[in-house]
Design a protein around this motif. Sequence first.
Motif, PDB file in Angstrom:
ATOM      1  N   LEU A   1      22.743 -31.814  21.993  1.00 38.76           N
ATOM      2  CA  LEU A   1      24.072 -31.999  22.575  1.00 38.76           C
ATOM      3  C   LEU A   1      24.295 -33.459  22.952  1.00 38.76           C
ATOM      4  O   LEU A   1      25.374 -34.018  22.704  1.00 38.76           O
ATOM      5  CB  LEU A   1      24.228 -31.084  23.791  1.00 38.76           C
ATOM      6  CG  LEU A   1      25.537 -31.200  24.577  1.00 38.76           C
ATOM      7  CD1 LEU A   1      26.748 -31.052  23.676  1.00 38.76           C
ATOM      8  CD2 LEU A   1      25.562 -30.149  25.698  1.00 38.76           C
TER       9      LEU A   1
ATOM     10  N   LEU B   1      29.965 -26.496  17.590  1.00 38.86           N
ATOM     11  CA  LEU B   1      30.205 -27.873  18.000  1.00 38.86           C
ATOM     12  C   LEU B   1      29.101 -28.844  17.611  1.00 38.86           C
ATOM     13  O   LEU B   1      29.363 -30.038  17.417  1.00 38.86           O
ATOM     14  CB  LEU B   1      30.380 -27.940  19.523  1.00 38.86           C
ATOM     15  CG  LEU B   1      31.600 -27.230  20.098  1.00 38.86           C
ATOM     16  CD1 LEU B   1      31.581 -27.309  21.622  1.00 38.86           C
ATOM     17  CD2 LEU B   1      32.892 -27.829  19.556  1.00 38.86           C
TER      18      LEU B   1
ATOM     19  N   TRP C   1      28.927 -24.084  26.677  1.00 36.99           N
ATOM     20  CA  TRP C   1      29.718 -24.088  25.432  1.00 36.99           C
ATOM     21  C   TRP C   1      31.204 -23.993  25.768  1.00 36.99           C
ATOM     22  O   TRP C   1      32.023 -24.761  25.239  1.00 36.99           O
ATOM     23  CB  TRP C   1      29.279 -22.901  24.574  1.00 36.99           C
ATOM     24  CG  TRP C   1      29.780 -22.880  23.160  1.00 36.99           C
ATOM     25  CD1 TRP C   1      30.629 -23.767  22.552  1.00 36.99           C
ATOM     26  CD2 TRP C   1      29.453 -21.898  22.169  1.00 36.99           C
ATOM     27  NE1 TRP C   1      30.848 -23.392  21.235  1.00 36.99           N
ATOM     28  CE2 TRP C   1      30.132 -22.251  20.977  1.00 36.99           C
ATOM     29  CE3 TRP C   1      28.649 -20.760  22.173  1.00 36.99           C
ATOM     30  CZ2 TRP C   1      30.036 -21.498  19.814  1.00 36.99           C
ATOM     31  CZ3 TRP C   1      28.546 -20.013  21.001  1.00 36.99           C
ATOM     32  CH2 TRP C   1      29.228 -20.374  19.836  1.00 36.99           C
TER      33      TRP C   1
ATOM     34  N   ILE D   1      31.034 -34.591  18.901  1.00 46.73           N
ATOM     35  CA  ILE D   1      31.880 -33.950  19.905  1.00 46.73           C
ATOM     36  C   ILE D   1      32.661 -35.056  20.586  1.00 46.73           C
ATOM     37  O   ILE D   1      32.109 -35.878  21.313  1.00 46.73           O
ATOM     38  CB  ILE D   1      31.038 -33.155  20.920  1.00 46.73           C
ATOM     39  CG1 ILE D   1      30.217 -32.081  20.196  1.00 46.73           C
ATOM     40  CG2 ILE D   1      31.933 -32.535  21.985  1.00 46.73           C
ATOM     41  CD1 ILE D   1      29.226 -31.355  21.096  1.00 46.73           C
ATOM     42  N   LYS D   2      33.958 -35.094  20.358  1.00 48.53           N
ATOM     43  CA  LYS D   2      34.768 -36.243  20.739  1.00 48.53           C
ATOM     44  C   LYS D   2      35.235 -36.155  22.192  1.00 48.53           C
ATOM     45  O   LYS D   2      36.417 -35.990  22.484  1.00 48.53           O
ATOM     46  CB  LYS D   2      35.933 -36.397  19.767  1.00 48.53           C
ATOM     47  CG  LYS D   2      35.448 -36.696  18.346  1.00 48.53           C
ATOM     48  CD  LYS D   2      36.572 -36.860  17.355  1.00 48.53           C
ATOM     49  CE  LYS D   2      36.036 -37.156  15.955  1.00 48.53           C
ATOM     50  NZ  LYS D   2      37.128 -37.297  14.953  1.00 48.53           N
TER      51      LYS D   2
ATOM     52  N   LEU E   1      37.605 -30.192  25.297  1.00 51.26           N
ATOM     53  CA  LEU E   1      38.235 -30.688  24.069  1.00 51.26           C
ATOM     54  C   LEU E   1      39.713 -30.309  24.015  1.00 51.26           C
ATOM     55  O   LEU E   1      40.540 -31.064  23.502  1.00 51.26           O
ATOM     56  CB  LEU E   1      37.501 -30.129  22.845  1.00 51.26           C
ATOM     57  CG  LEU E   1      36.126 -30.742  22.577  1.00 51.26           C
ATOM     58  CD1 LEU E   1      35.330 -29.884  21.596  1.00 51.26           C
ATOM     59  CD2 LEU E   1      36.261 -32.174  22.059  1.00 51.26           C
TER      60      LEU E   1
ATOM     61  N   LEU F   1      32.714 -27.236  27.051  1.00 42.96           N
ATOM     62  CA  LEU F   1      32.974 -28.210  25.996  1.00 42.96           C
ATOM     63  C   LEU F   1      34.255 -27.878  25.240  1.00 42.96           C
ATOM     64  O   LEU F   1      35.079 -28.766  24.966  1.00 42.96           O
ATOM     65  CB  LEU F   1      31.791 -28.261  25.033  1.00 42.96           C
ATOM     66  CG  LEU F   1      30.477 -28.801  25.599  1.00 42.96           C
ATOM     67  CD1 LEU F   1      29.312 -28.440  24.678  1.00 42.96           C
ATOM     68  CD2 LEU F   1      30.545 -30.304  25.819  1.00 42.96           C
TER      69      LEU F   1
ATOM     70  N   PRO G   1      25.689 -24.502  23.758  1.00 42.38           N
ATOM     71  CA  PRO G   1      26.662 -24.489  22.667  1.00 42.38           C
ATOM     72  C   PRO G   1      26.040 -23.917  21.404  1.00 42.38           C
ATOM     73  O   PRO G   1      24.848 -24.087  21.154  1.00 42.38           O
ATOM     74  CB  PRO G   1      27.018 -25.979  22.500  1.00 42.38           C
ATOM     75  CG  PRO G   1      25.838 -26.720  23.056  1.00 42.38           C
ATOM     76  CD  PRO G   1      25.336 -25.871  24.178  1.00 42.38           C
TER      77      PRO G   1
ATOM     78  N   ALA H   1      25.168 -35.323  19.883  1.00 43.69           N
ATOM     79  CA  ALA H   1      26.469 -34.993  19.309  1.00 43.69           C
ATOM     80  C   ALA H   1      27.635 -35.583  20.111  1.00 43.69           C
ATOM     81  O   ALA H   1      28.670 -35.942  19.541  1.00 43.69           O
ATOM     82  CB  ALA H   1      26.628 -33.472  19.207  1.00 43.69           C
ATOM     83  N   LEU H   2      27.491 -35.686  21.421  1.00 48.67           N
ATOM     84  CA  LEU H   2      28.569 -36.212  22.250  1.00 48.67           C
ATOM     85  C   LEU H   2      28.809 -37.691  21.952  1.00 48.67           C
ATOM     86  O   LEU H   2      27.857 -38.474  21.853  1.00 48.67           O
ATOM     87  CB  LEU H   2      28.210 -36.046  23.727  1.00 48.67           C
ATOM     88  CG  LEU H   2      28.328 -34.626  24.296  1.00 48.67           C
ATOM     89  CD1 LEU H   2      27.498 -34.488  25.556  1.00 48.67           C
ATOM     90  CD2 LEU H   2      29.793 -34.278  24.565  1.00 48.67           C
TER      91      LEU H   2
END
Length: 265
Positions: free
Chosen positions: A221, A191, A117, A196-197, A124, A120, A140, A224-225
């Motif tokens: 995860l 997140l 977590w 998740i950019k 970011l 990440l 996360p 989301a990425l």
Amino acid sequence: MTNDMPTPQYLERPDGLKIAYHATLGKLTEVQGQQKPGVLFLGGFMSDMTGTKATHIEAHCVQQGLAYTRFDYSGHGQSAGMFKDGTIGQWARDAIAIIDEITTGPLVLVGSSMGGWIMLLAALARKERVAGLVGIAAAPDFTEDLMWAQFTDAQKSEIVKNGALIEPTEYGDDPYTITHTLIEDGRNQLLLRNPIKLECPVRLIQGMQDPDVPWQTSIRLTEALVSKDVRVDLIKTGDHRLSEPDQLDVITKHLDDIIEKVTVG
């Protein structure tokens, strides 16, 4: 490996906290004239930088001529502060301070459990520095999804009324202190509810017998990425520690894969 507890160096923070760390310089790859990225290890909840994974990866990086840094969050290990005063946000700030003040050049972040977590959040915050990510049982949003959502009403009441819940753990002699502040701050760091950019390559290693972080978390995860270069390695017999020799080899294999992809001239 450095299991003999060498004296760490300390990064003094403006808030007065001292963050303990060990940093090893990397070497130029002479044949190709290339500087490979460094590696930063981020440990788990109530763990420290002397653990098996942190020191095994250090030995591997030294062998490969890679710069390597490991550190203790505030309230962990040899760093200053009290564990009960820490939050996900505070520990992410610790990691960002290490990135900014101790490391140079591109980095591959390796995050174990809670460190997944933190890596990440740090990536970011420092997208221009982070070239790749390796998650080991990455967790996360664990304060919300793996703690609060699974607490009984009595446990939730104790946290709200008394400010903390003391829970035993099989990972050390000291029990976990789960504060209301930790839970509340965690909600500001979630997140997995949104994209998740991050577009760098990501490798996630996860044990399917992990009693603490379900393997489905790594799939969430991955979804989301936004990066298209994300791979999950599920180890059917792996637990949460992932510290057996063959499992450590899986971790360094994926680290080498990332390093090869992102090495810059």
